[in-house]
Motif scaffolding. Sequence first.
Motif, PDB file in Angstrom:
ATOM      1  N   UNK A 183       0.805  -1.223   0.000  1.00  0.00           N
ATOM      2  CA  UNK A 183       0.000   0.000   0.000  1.00  0.00           C
ATOM      3  C   UNK A 183       0.839   1.274   0.000  1.00  0.00           C
ATOM      4  N   UNK A 184       2.157   1.137   0.045  1.00  0.00           N
ATOM      5  CA  UNK A 184       3.019   2.323   0.058  1.00  0.00           C
ATOM      6  C   UNK A 184       4.118   2.155  -0.977  1.00  0.00           C
ATOM      7  N   UNK A 185       4.720   3.285  -1.345  1.00  0.00           N
ATOM      8  CA  UNK A 185       5.799   3.254  -2.336  1.00  0.00           C
ATOM      9  C   UNK A 185       7.135   3.647  -1.718  1.00  0.00           C
ATOM     10  N   UNK A 186       7.232   3.515  -0.413  1.00  0.00           N
ATOM     11  CA  UNK A 186       8.474   3.884   0.278  1.00  0.00           C
ATOM     12  C   UNK A 186       8.784   2.818   1.337  1.00  0.00           C
ATOM     13  N   UNK A 187       9.974   2.898   1.897  1.00  0.00           N
ATOM     14  CA  UNK A 187      10.395   1.967   2.945  1.00  0.00           C
ATOM     15  C   UNK A 187      10.309   2.648   4.305  1.00  0.00           C
ATOM     16  N   UNK A 188      10.014   1.848   5.307  1.00  0.00           N
ATOM     17  CA  UNK A 188       9.945   2.375   6.676  1.00  0.00           C
ATOM     18  C   UNK A 188      11.270   2.209   7.422  1.00  0.00           C
ATOM     19  N   UNK A 189      12.282   1.663   6.747  1.00  0.00           N
ATOM     20  CA  UNK A 189      13.520   1.329   7.448  1.00  0.00           C
ATOM     21  C   UNK A 189      14.235   2.550   8.003  1.00  0.00           C
ATOM     22  N   UNK A 190      14.067   3.693   7.347  1.00  0.00           N
ATOM     23  CA  UNK A 190      14.720   4.902   7.858  1.00  0.00           C
ATOM     24  C   UNK A 190      14.184   5.264   9.239  1.00  0.00           C
ATOM     25  N   UNK A 191      12.876   5.024   9.445  1.00  0.00           N
ATOM     26  CA  UNK A 191      12.287   5.295  10.754  1.00  0.00           C
ATOM     27  C   UNK A 191      12.613   4.182  11.759  1.00  0.00           C
ATOM     28  N   UNK A 192      12.787   2.972  11.248  1.00  0.00           N
ATOM     29  CA  UNK A 192      12.995   1.812  12.125  1.00  0.00           C
ATOM     30  C   UNK A 192      14.445   1.700  12.587  1.00  0.00           C
ATOM     31  N   UNK A 193      15.396   2.160  11.785  1.00  0.00           N
ATOM     32  CA  UNK A 193      16.806   2.003  12.116  1.00  0.00           C
ATOM     33  C   UNK A 193      17.173   2.556  13.494  1.00  0.00           C
ATOM     34  N   UNK A 194      16.721   3.767  13.885  1.00  0.00           N
ATOM     35  CA  UNK A 194      17.037   4.263  15.231  1.00  0.00           C
ATOM     36  C   UNK A 194      16.448   3.369  16.328  1.00  0.00           C
ATOM     37  N   UNK A 195      15.290   2.757  16.037  1.00  0.00           N
ATOM     38  CA  UNK A 195      14.672   1.866  17.029  1.00  0.00           C
ATOM     39  C   UNK A 195      15.567   0.652  17.269  1.00  0.00           C
TER      40      UNK A 195
END
Length: 658
Positions: free
Chosen positions: A127-139
């Motif tokens: 449903x999206x055309x981007x990755x969430x990894x940039x937000x997840x990496x700090x986690x």
Amino acid sequence: MGKSNGKKDVRILLVGDPGVGKTSLIYSLISEEFPDSVPPRADEITIPPDVTPEKVNTLIADYSAQEQDEEALASEMRKSDVICVVYSMEDDESIERVTTHWLPLIRDHLGEDHNVPVILVGNKADLVEYSSLEMISPIMNQFSEVETCVECSARSLRNISELFYYAQKAVLHPVVPLYSSDERDLTDKCKKALSRVFKLCDQDNDGLLNDKELNRFQKMCFNSSLQTQTLEDVKNIIKRSVSDGIFDNSMTLSGFLFLHCLFIQRGRHETTWTALRKFGYNDRLEPSQEYLHPPLEIPPGCSCELTLTGLQFITHLFNKYDMDQDSLLSPAEISNLFSVCPTVPAYFLPEFYLESVPINNNVKGWLDLHAFRCLWILMTNVDVKKTMELLAYLGYNEKEDNQLSAIHVTRDKRIDLQKRQTTRTVFCCHVIGPKDAGKSSFLKSFLCKSGKNPNIERSRRTSNLPKFAINSLKIHMQEKHLILREVDILQVTDNLSEPELICDVICMMYDASDPNSFRYIASIFLKHFKEAKIPVLVVSAKSDKNTVIQYNDLQPIDFCSAHQLPVPVAFTTNNPIDLKHDVYVKLGTMAAYPNLRKLIHSMLMRPSTNWVSHHLNAFQTTFTTGTPTLVKAGVGLATLALVSIFLVRLVKSGNLTR
């Protein structure tokens, strides 16, 4: 854990906010299509091992806030091996809840330092055309328990199988013990473990792994050979990344550690775990108990010796670490040898071995091969668990399934007595007597075949181990090892502990110049050994001094006669040139041939004889160690006949007093 580490199943728990698609992920996995409708919560399912990459049972549990309360959730968390926190990639709030709610909740229920790995799962990637990894990496950097993040889609079946594979892998091959995401480097425990692996694989002990050694490592751990081009490619990668990683076209320890760090950073930590588990490590990066101490049953009356395979490995160790090829192991070389162990064992410290093994023709007090082997033989006899532990640390299991092939458990001594033969090569003698009777000097003199004994002058004991001495003897033309253990009697009424009573022969020693000395050993004999079947030899120490009357009901020679013991053997160490080493041969022979006890005792009571070296051949066909008896029926009569003929000949020749 995992097939490679003993775990039989993996339990995966999926948690997350309502609507993120937890249940859909499970249904998409088992049906391989996106379900039209899903219940609030999926029933627990089991995936059999034959359809999983790691070949283990996989149990998948679902959580639903609609059907379960927090107590049920806490119970599920405690039962699980890995927890998947699912969020929706199209919902920023569900991503925020990973850090504000779910990860803190897991820590609340499992503890701040829990070791349950966590997988972050971004669902609805379609449903999206981007990755969430940039937000997840700090986690992932903030929460060390987070192993990895997988983006997937239950609807398009994208990465569904990979999700559960990574969940399995997080349990079977956890990255947290190996790698610090904060430091972006291997953990200290991982470096220590891999350094041991490197050292054991370094067959020529030059601090490098050449192509042959690397190929041997590859075959040992992965059952395949390294292709020449692959090996060159690996070396080139190391050269570009680590300045000291390759030397003389061989891999250094720095290069070896870098290579495994690279494996882990690229998500191939199962490669590192495969190597570590081959060398005995568990999930805590500690050698497992199964690796160090395989089950070994030692029935009563039995003892432990090194097999030929074990002795060959000991010899290999000596040659490998004798770096200067002087046929001696210096303290530095011994330290290097045991650097793959937690510490240098007490048996191999100078304060112990200088008093326990022969150090002849060696002014430095270093270990030659004979002394080195004696230490291992001694340790195996008195502490076989320690021997097996050290063999494991030192790499014996690289070629063998476990250390049991290095250990021989002898049969019960009672069977040896019945069959009148033994295959044992190591015998234990306890030297029992009052304090200052001369026991320590007796042990030390055993370590020198002739002349002055350097051990006596230079050793100053600080070890907490019991006092031992071990050396080889020729008994009936065969090499045996005799272990002497010193046992003090502080009071006439002393009781001996069970370990002090279990041996093959007793040497009861008293000080001939001390009138109170003999009654100590007389009391101990009457209390513990009068009815025992253990051979006993009385030794009159300090015989160079004036012999005095003993304060005992019977004098030593009369006591021995009354109890059918050999006459006391005189012994002194004050004149090293005149040291009588036949007493040790007598003890060894009495241990090896306890079934001849009465005959030996009657012969020893005669004043004649160095009977061991001249007369035991009369019994060879009946009692030869490790060979069948010549006559099985009527063997007692045959023996008596031989002995009778032998004694008659001695009398006729004038060598035996009537």
